[in-house]
Write an enzyme that holds these catalytic residues in place. Sequence first.
Site, short mmCIF file in Angstrom:
data_model
loop_
_atom_site.label_atom_id
_atom_site.label_comp_id
_atom_site.label_asym_id
_atom_site.label_seq_id
_atom_site.Cartn_x
_atom_site.Cartn_y
_atom_site.Cartn_z
N ASP A 60 -4.02 -6.24 5.12
CA ASP A 60 -5.01 -7.12 5.76
C ASP A 60 -4.87 -8.57 5.29
O ASP A 60 -5.20 -9.49 6.01
CB ASP A 60 -6.42 -6.61 5.47
N PRO B 124 -2.38 -11.64 10.53
CA PRO B 124 -2.63 -11.43 11.96
C PRO B 124 -2.83 -9.95 12.21
O PRO B 124 -2.25 -9.11 11.53
CB PRO B 124 -1.32 -11.91 12.61
N ASP B 125 -3.68 -9.64 13.18
CA ASP B 125 -3.86 -8.24 13.58
C ASP B 125 -2.89 -7.96 14.72
O ASP B 125 -3.06 -8.46 15.84
CB ASP B 125 -5.31 -7.97 14.01
N LYS C 144 -10.71 -4.01 18.91
CA LYS C 144 -9.29 -4.39 18.97
C LYS C 144 -8.76 -4.44 20.41
O LYS C 144 -7.65 -4.89 20.63
CB LYS C 144 -8.46 -3.40 18.16
N LYS D 137 -13.88 0.43 16.52
CA LYS D 137 -12.58 -0.24 16.32
C LYS D 137 -11.81 -0.36 17.63
O LYS D 137 -11.17 -1.37 17.90
CB LYS D 137 -11.77 0.55 15.29
N ASN E 118 0.85 -1.19 0.00
CA ASN E 118 0.00 0.00 0.00
C ASN E 118 0.88 1.24 0.00
O ASN E 118 2.10 1.15 0.03
CB ASN E 118 -0.96 -0.02 1.20
O1 C5P Z 1 -8.42 -2.51 11.07
P1 C5P Z 1 -7.55 -1.39 10.62
O2 C5P Z 1 -6.52 -1.79 9.64
O3 C5P Z 1 -8.32 -0.18 10.20
O4 C5P Z 1 -6.80 -0.94 11.96
C1 C5P Z 1 -5.83 0.02 11.95
C2 C5P Z 1 -4.98 -0.12 13.18
O5 C5P Z 1 -4.67 -1.47 13.43
C3 C5P Z 1 -3.62 0.55 13.00
O6 C5P Z 1 -3.18 0.97 14.26
C4 C5P Z 1 -2.78 -0.57 12.44
O7 C5P Z 1 -1.41 -0.36 12.67
C5 C5P Z 1 -3.30 -1.75 13.20
N1 C5P Z 1 -3.25 -3.01 12.48
C6 C5P Z 1 -2.39 -4.00 12.90
N2 C5P Z 1 -2.37 -5.21 12.24
C7 C5P Z 1 -3.18 -5.43 11.20
C8 C5P Z 1 -4.07 -4.43 10.77
C9 C5P Z 1 -4.07 -3.23 11.42
O8 C5P Z 1 -1.63 -3.78 13.84
N3 C5P Z 1 -3.14 -6.60 10.60
#
Ligand code: C5P
Length: 401
Positions: free
Chosen positions: A277, A304-305, A342, A338, A209
């Site tokens: 993502d 993974p998030d 999270k 969010k 991105n």
């Molecule tokens: O869900 P989204 O991508 O909008 O969330 C953004 C936040 O989550 C940011 O702080 C980003 O660094 C973190 N994030 C993460 N791992 C992912 C996706 C997002 O740490 N896989």
Amino acid sequence: MLQGRRVLLIISGGIAAYKSLELIRRLRDRGAAVRCVMTAAAAQFVTPLSVAALSEDKVYTDLFSLTDESEMGHIRLSREADLVVVAPASADLMGRMAAGMADDLAATVLLASDKPVLIAPAMNAMMWAHPATQANVATLAARGVRQVGPNAGDLACGEIGSGRMAEPLEIVAAIEQSLAPDRRLAGKRALVTSGPTREAIDPVRYLSNHSSGKQGHAIAAALAALGADTILVSGPTQEATPPGVALVAIESAAEMLVAAEAHLPVDVAVMAAAVADWRVETVADQKLKKNGKGPPLLRLAENPDILATLAARRNDRPRLVVGFAAETENVVANAQAKRRRKGCDWILANDVSAGTGTFGGDSNTIHLVDAHGVEDWPAMTKQAVAARLADRIAAALHGAE
Ligand code: C5P
């Protein structure tokens, strides 16, 4: 010691201006370079010649001096200083500062300054106590202007009360304090993620991105500047590694997660990376080739998030977990959802819809969402966002909230 520090001293009109001569000497003794601006009224109390002799520099008095403008320029006057000191600060000049006026060189320099400002008020006790003066003082304090004095005692007008300018050595001490580095995060550990991730398709191709890493790198710089032991886990960016920051360079989200977890425990984690993502489920060992059967189908798997994973750690969850939310609509409502989803403490939400210029740009408009509500920040540079966030983090880690 003030060796090598540059003080811009603005002298406004008042009998206390004679003490500014002593202040210049004391500052020079400590190795500071002192450049002086005088208002027209100040020149009625002390001569520009004395001020020039003591500061060993030219004295600036006139907004419309062609020579001064061509040599220096009123904007550069304040930019080339580490601190602006107004001593004495008259009721009149404080009023003009509070009102944002620029009707002489002193006021113009103050309005054009991006440097910390310290005022040493001096006036008659009634003038000092007047609600107008007090309102101006409060306005200036709210803008971050620092103040030393005034003291109580005999005043030049023959009255007794509060309004005496602080003594030169008290002003020197306040200057030293203002210029002392802010190390509120010394002894704390910070983890910051930044930049994009790259998800390999084959040995030469990837999905990614447009994240520039500007915001995440600025946050790491701001935390390190406050003394935090700062680890920056970043995908590929053009940004230089900020001074005092340990960079861990990664490419994929999976690598970012491993690197982030490897550096726990930390006191604060700020996840500013634009993590992809999805990744390609099966990365080809060899470069994919056109085989005449049409384009390949890429099957994606969820990444993974990292933010949610760190926020859910049981024994070593960072005390403060901060995430970002780049939204294009319903910015605050989506950010609140969010934050809960999270499990992080704060979300910094920003609008990245077309035309805002946030992605890859230099400025950002933030809404800080926490458990208590929303704080709207004005549009500011990414550096200013980082400094404000670091300041909030320092306050939070010291139990101020
Ligand atoms: O869900 P989204 O991508 O909008 O969330 C953004 C936040 O989550 C940011 O702080 C980003 O660094 C973190 N994030 C993460 N791992 C992912 C996706 C997002 O740490 N896989």
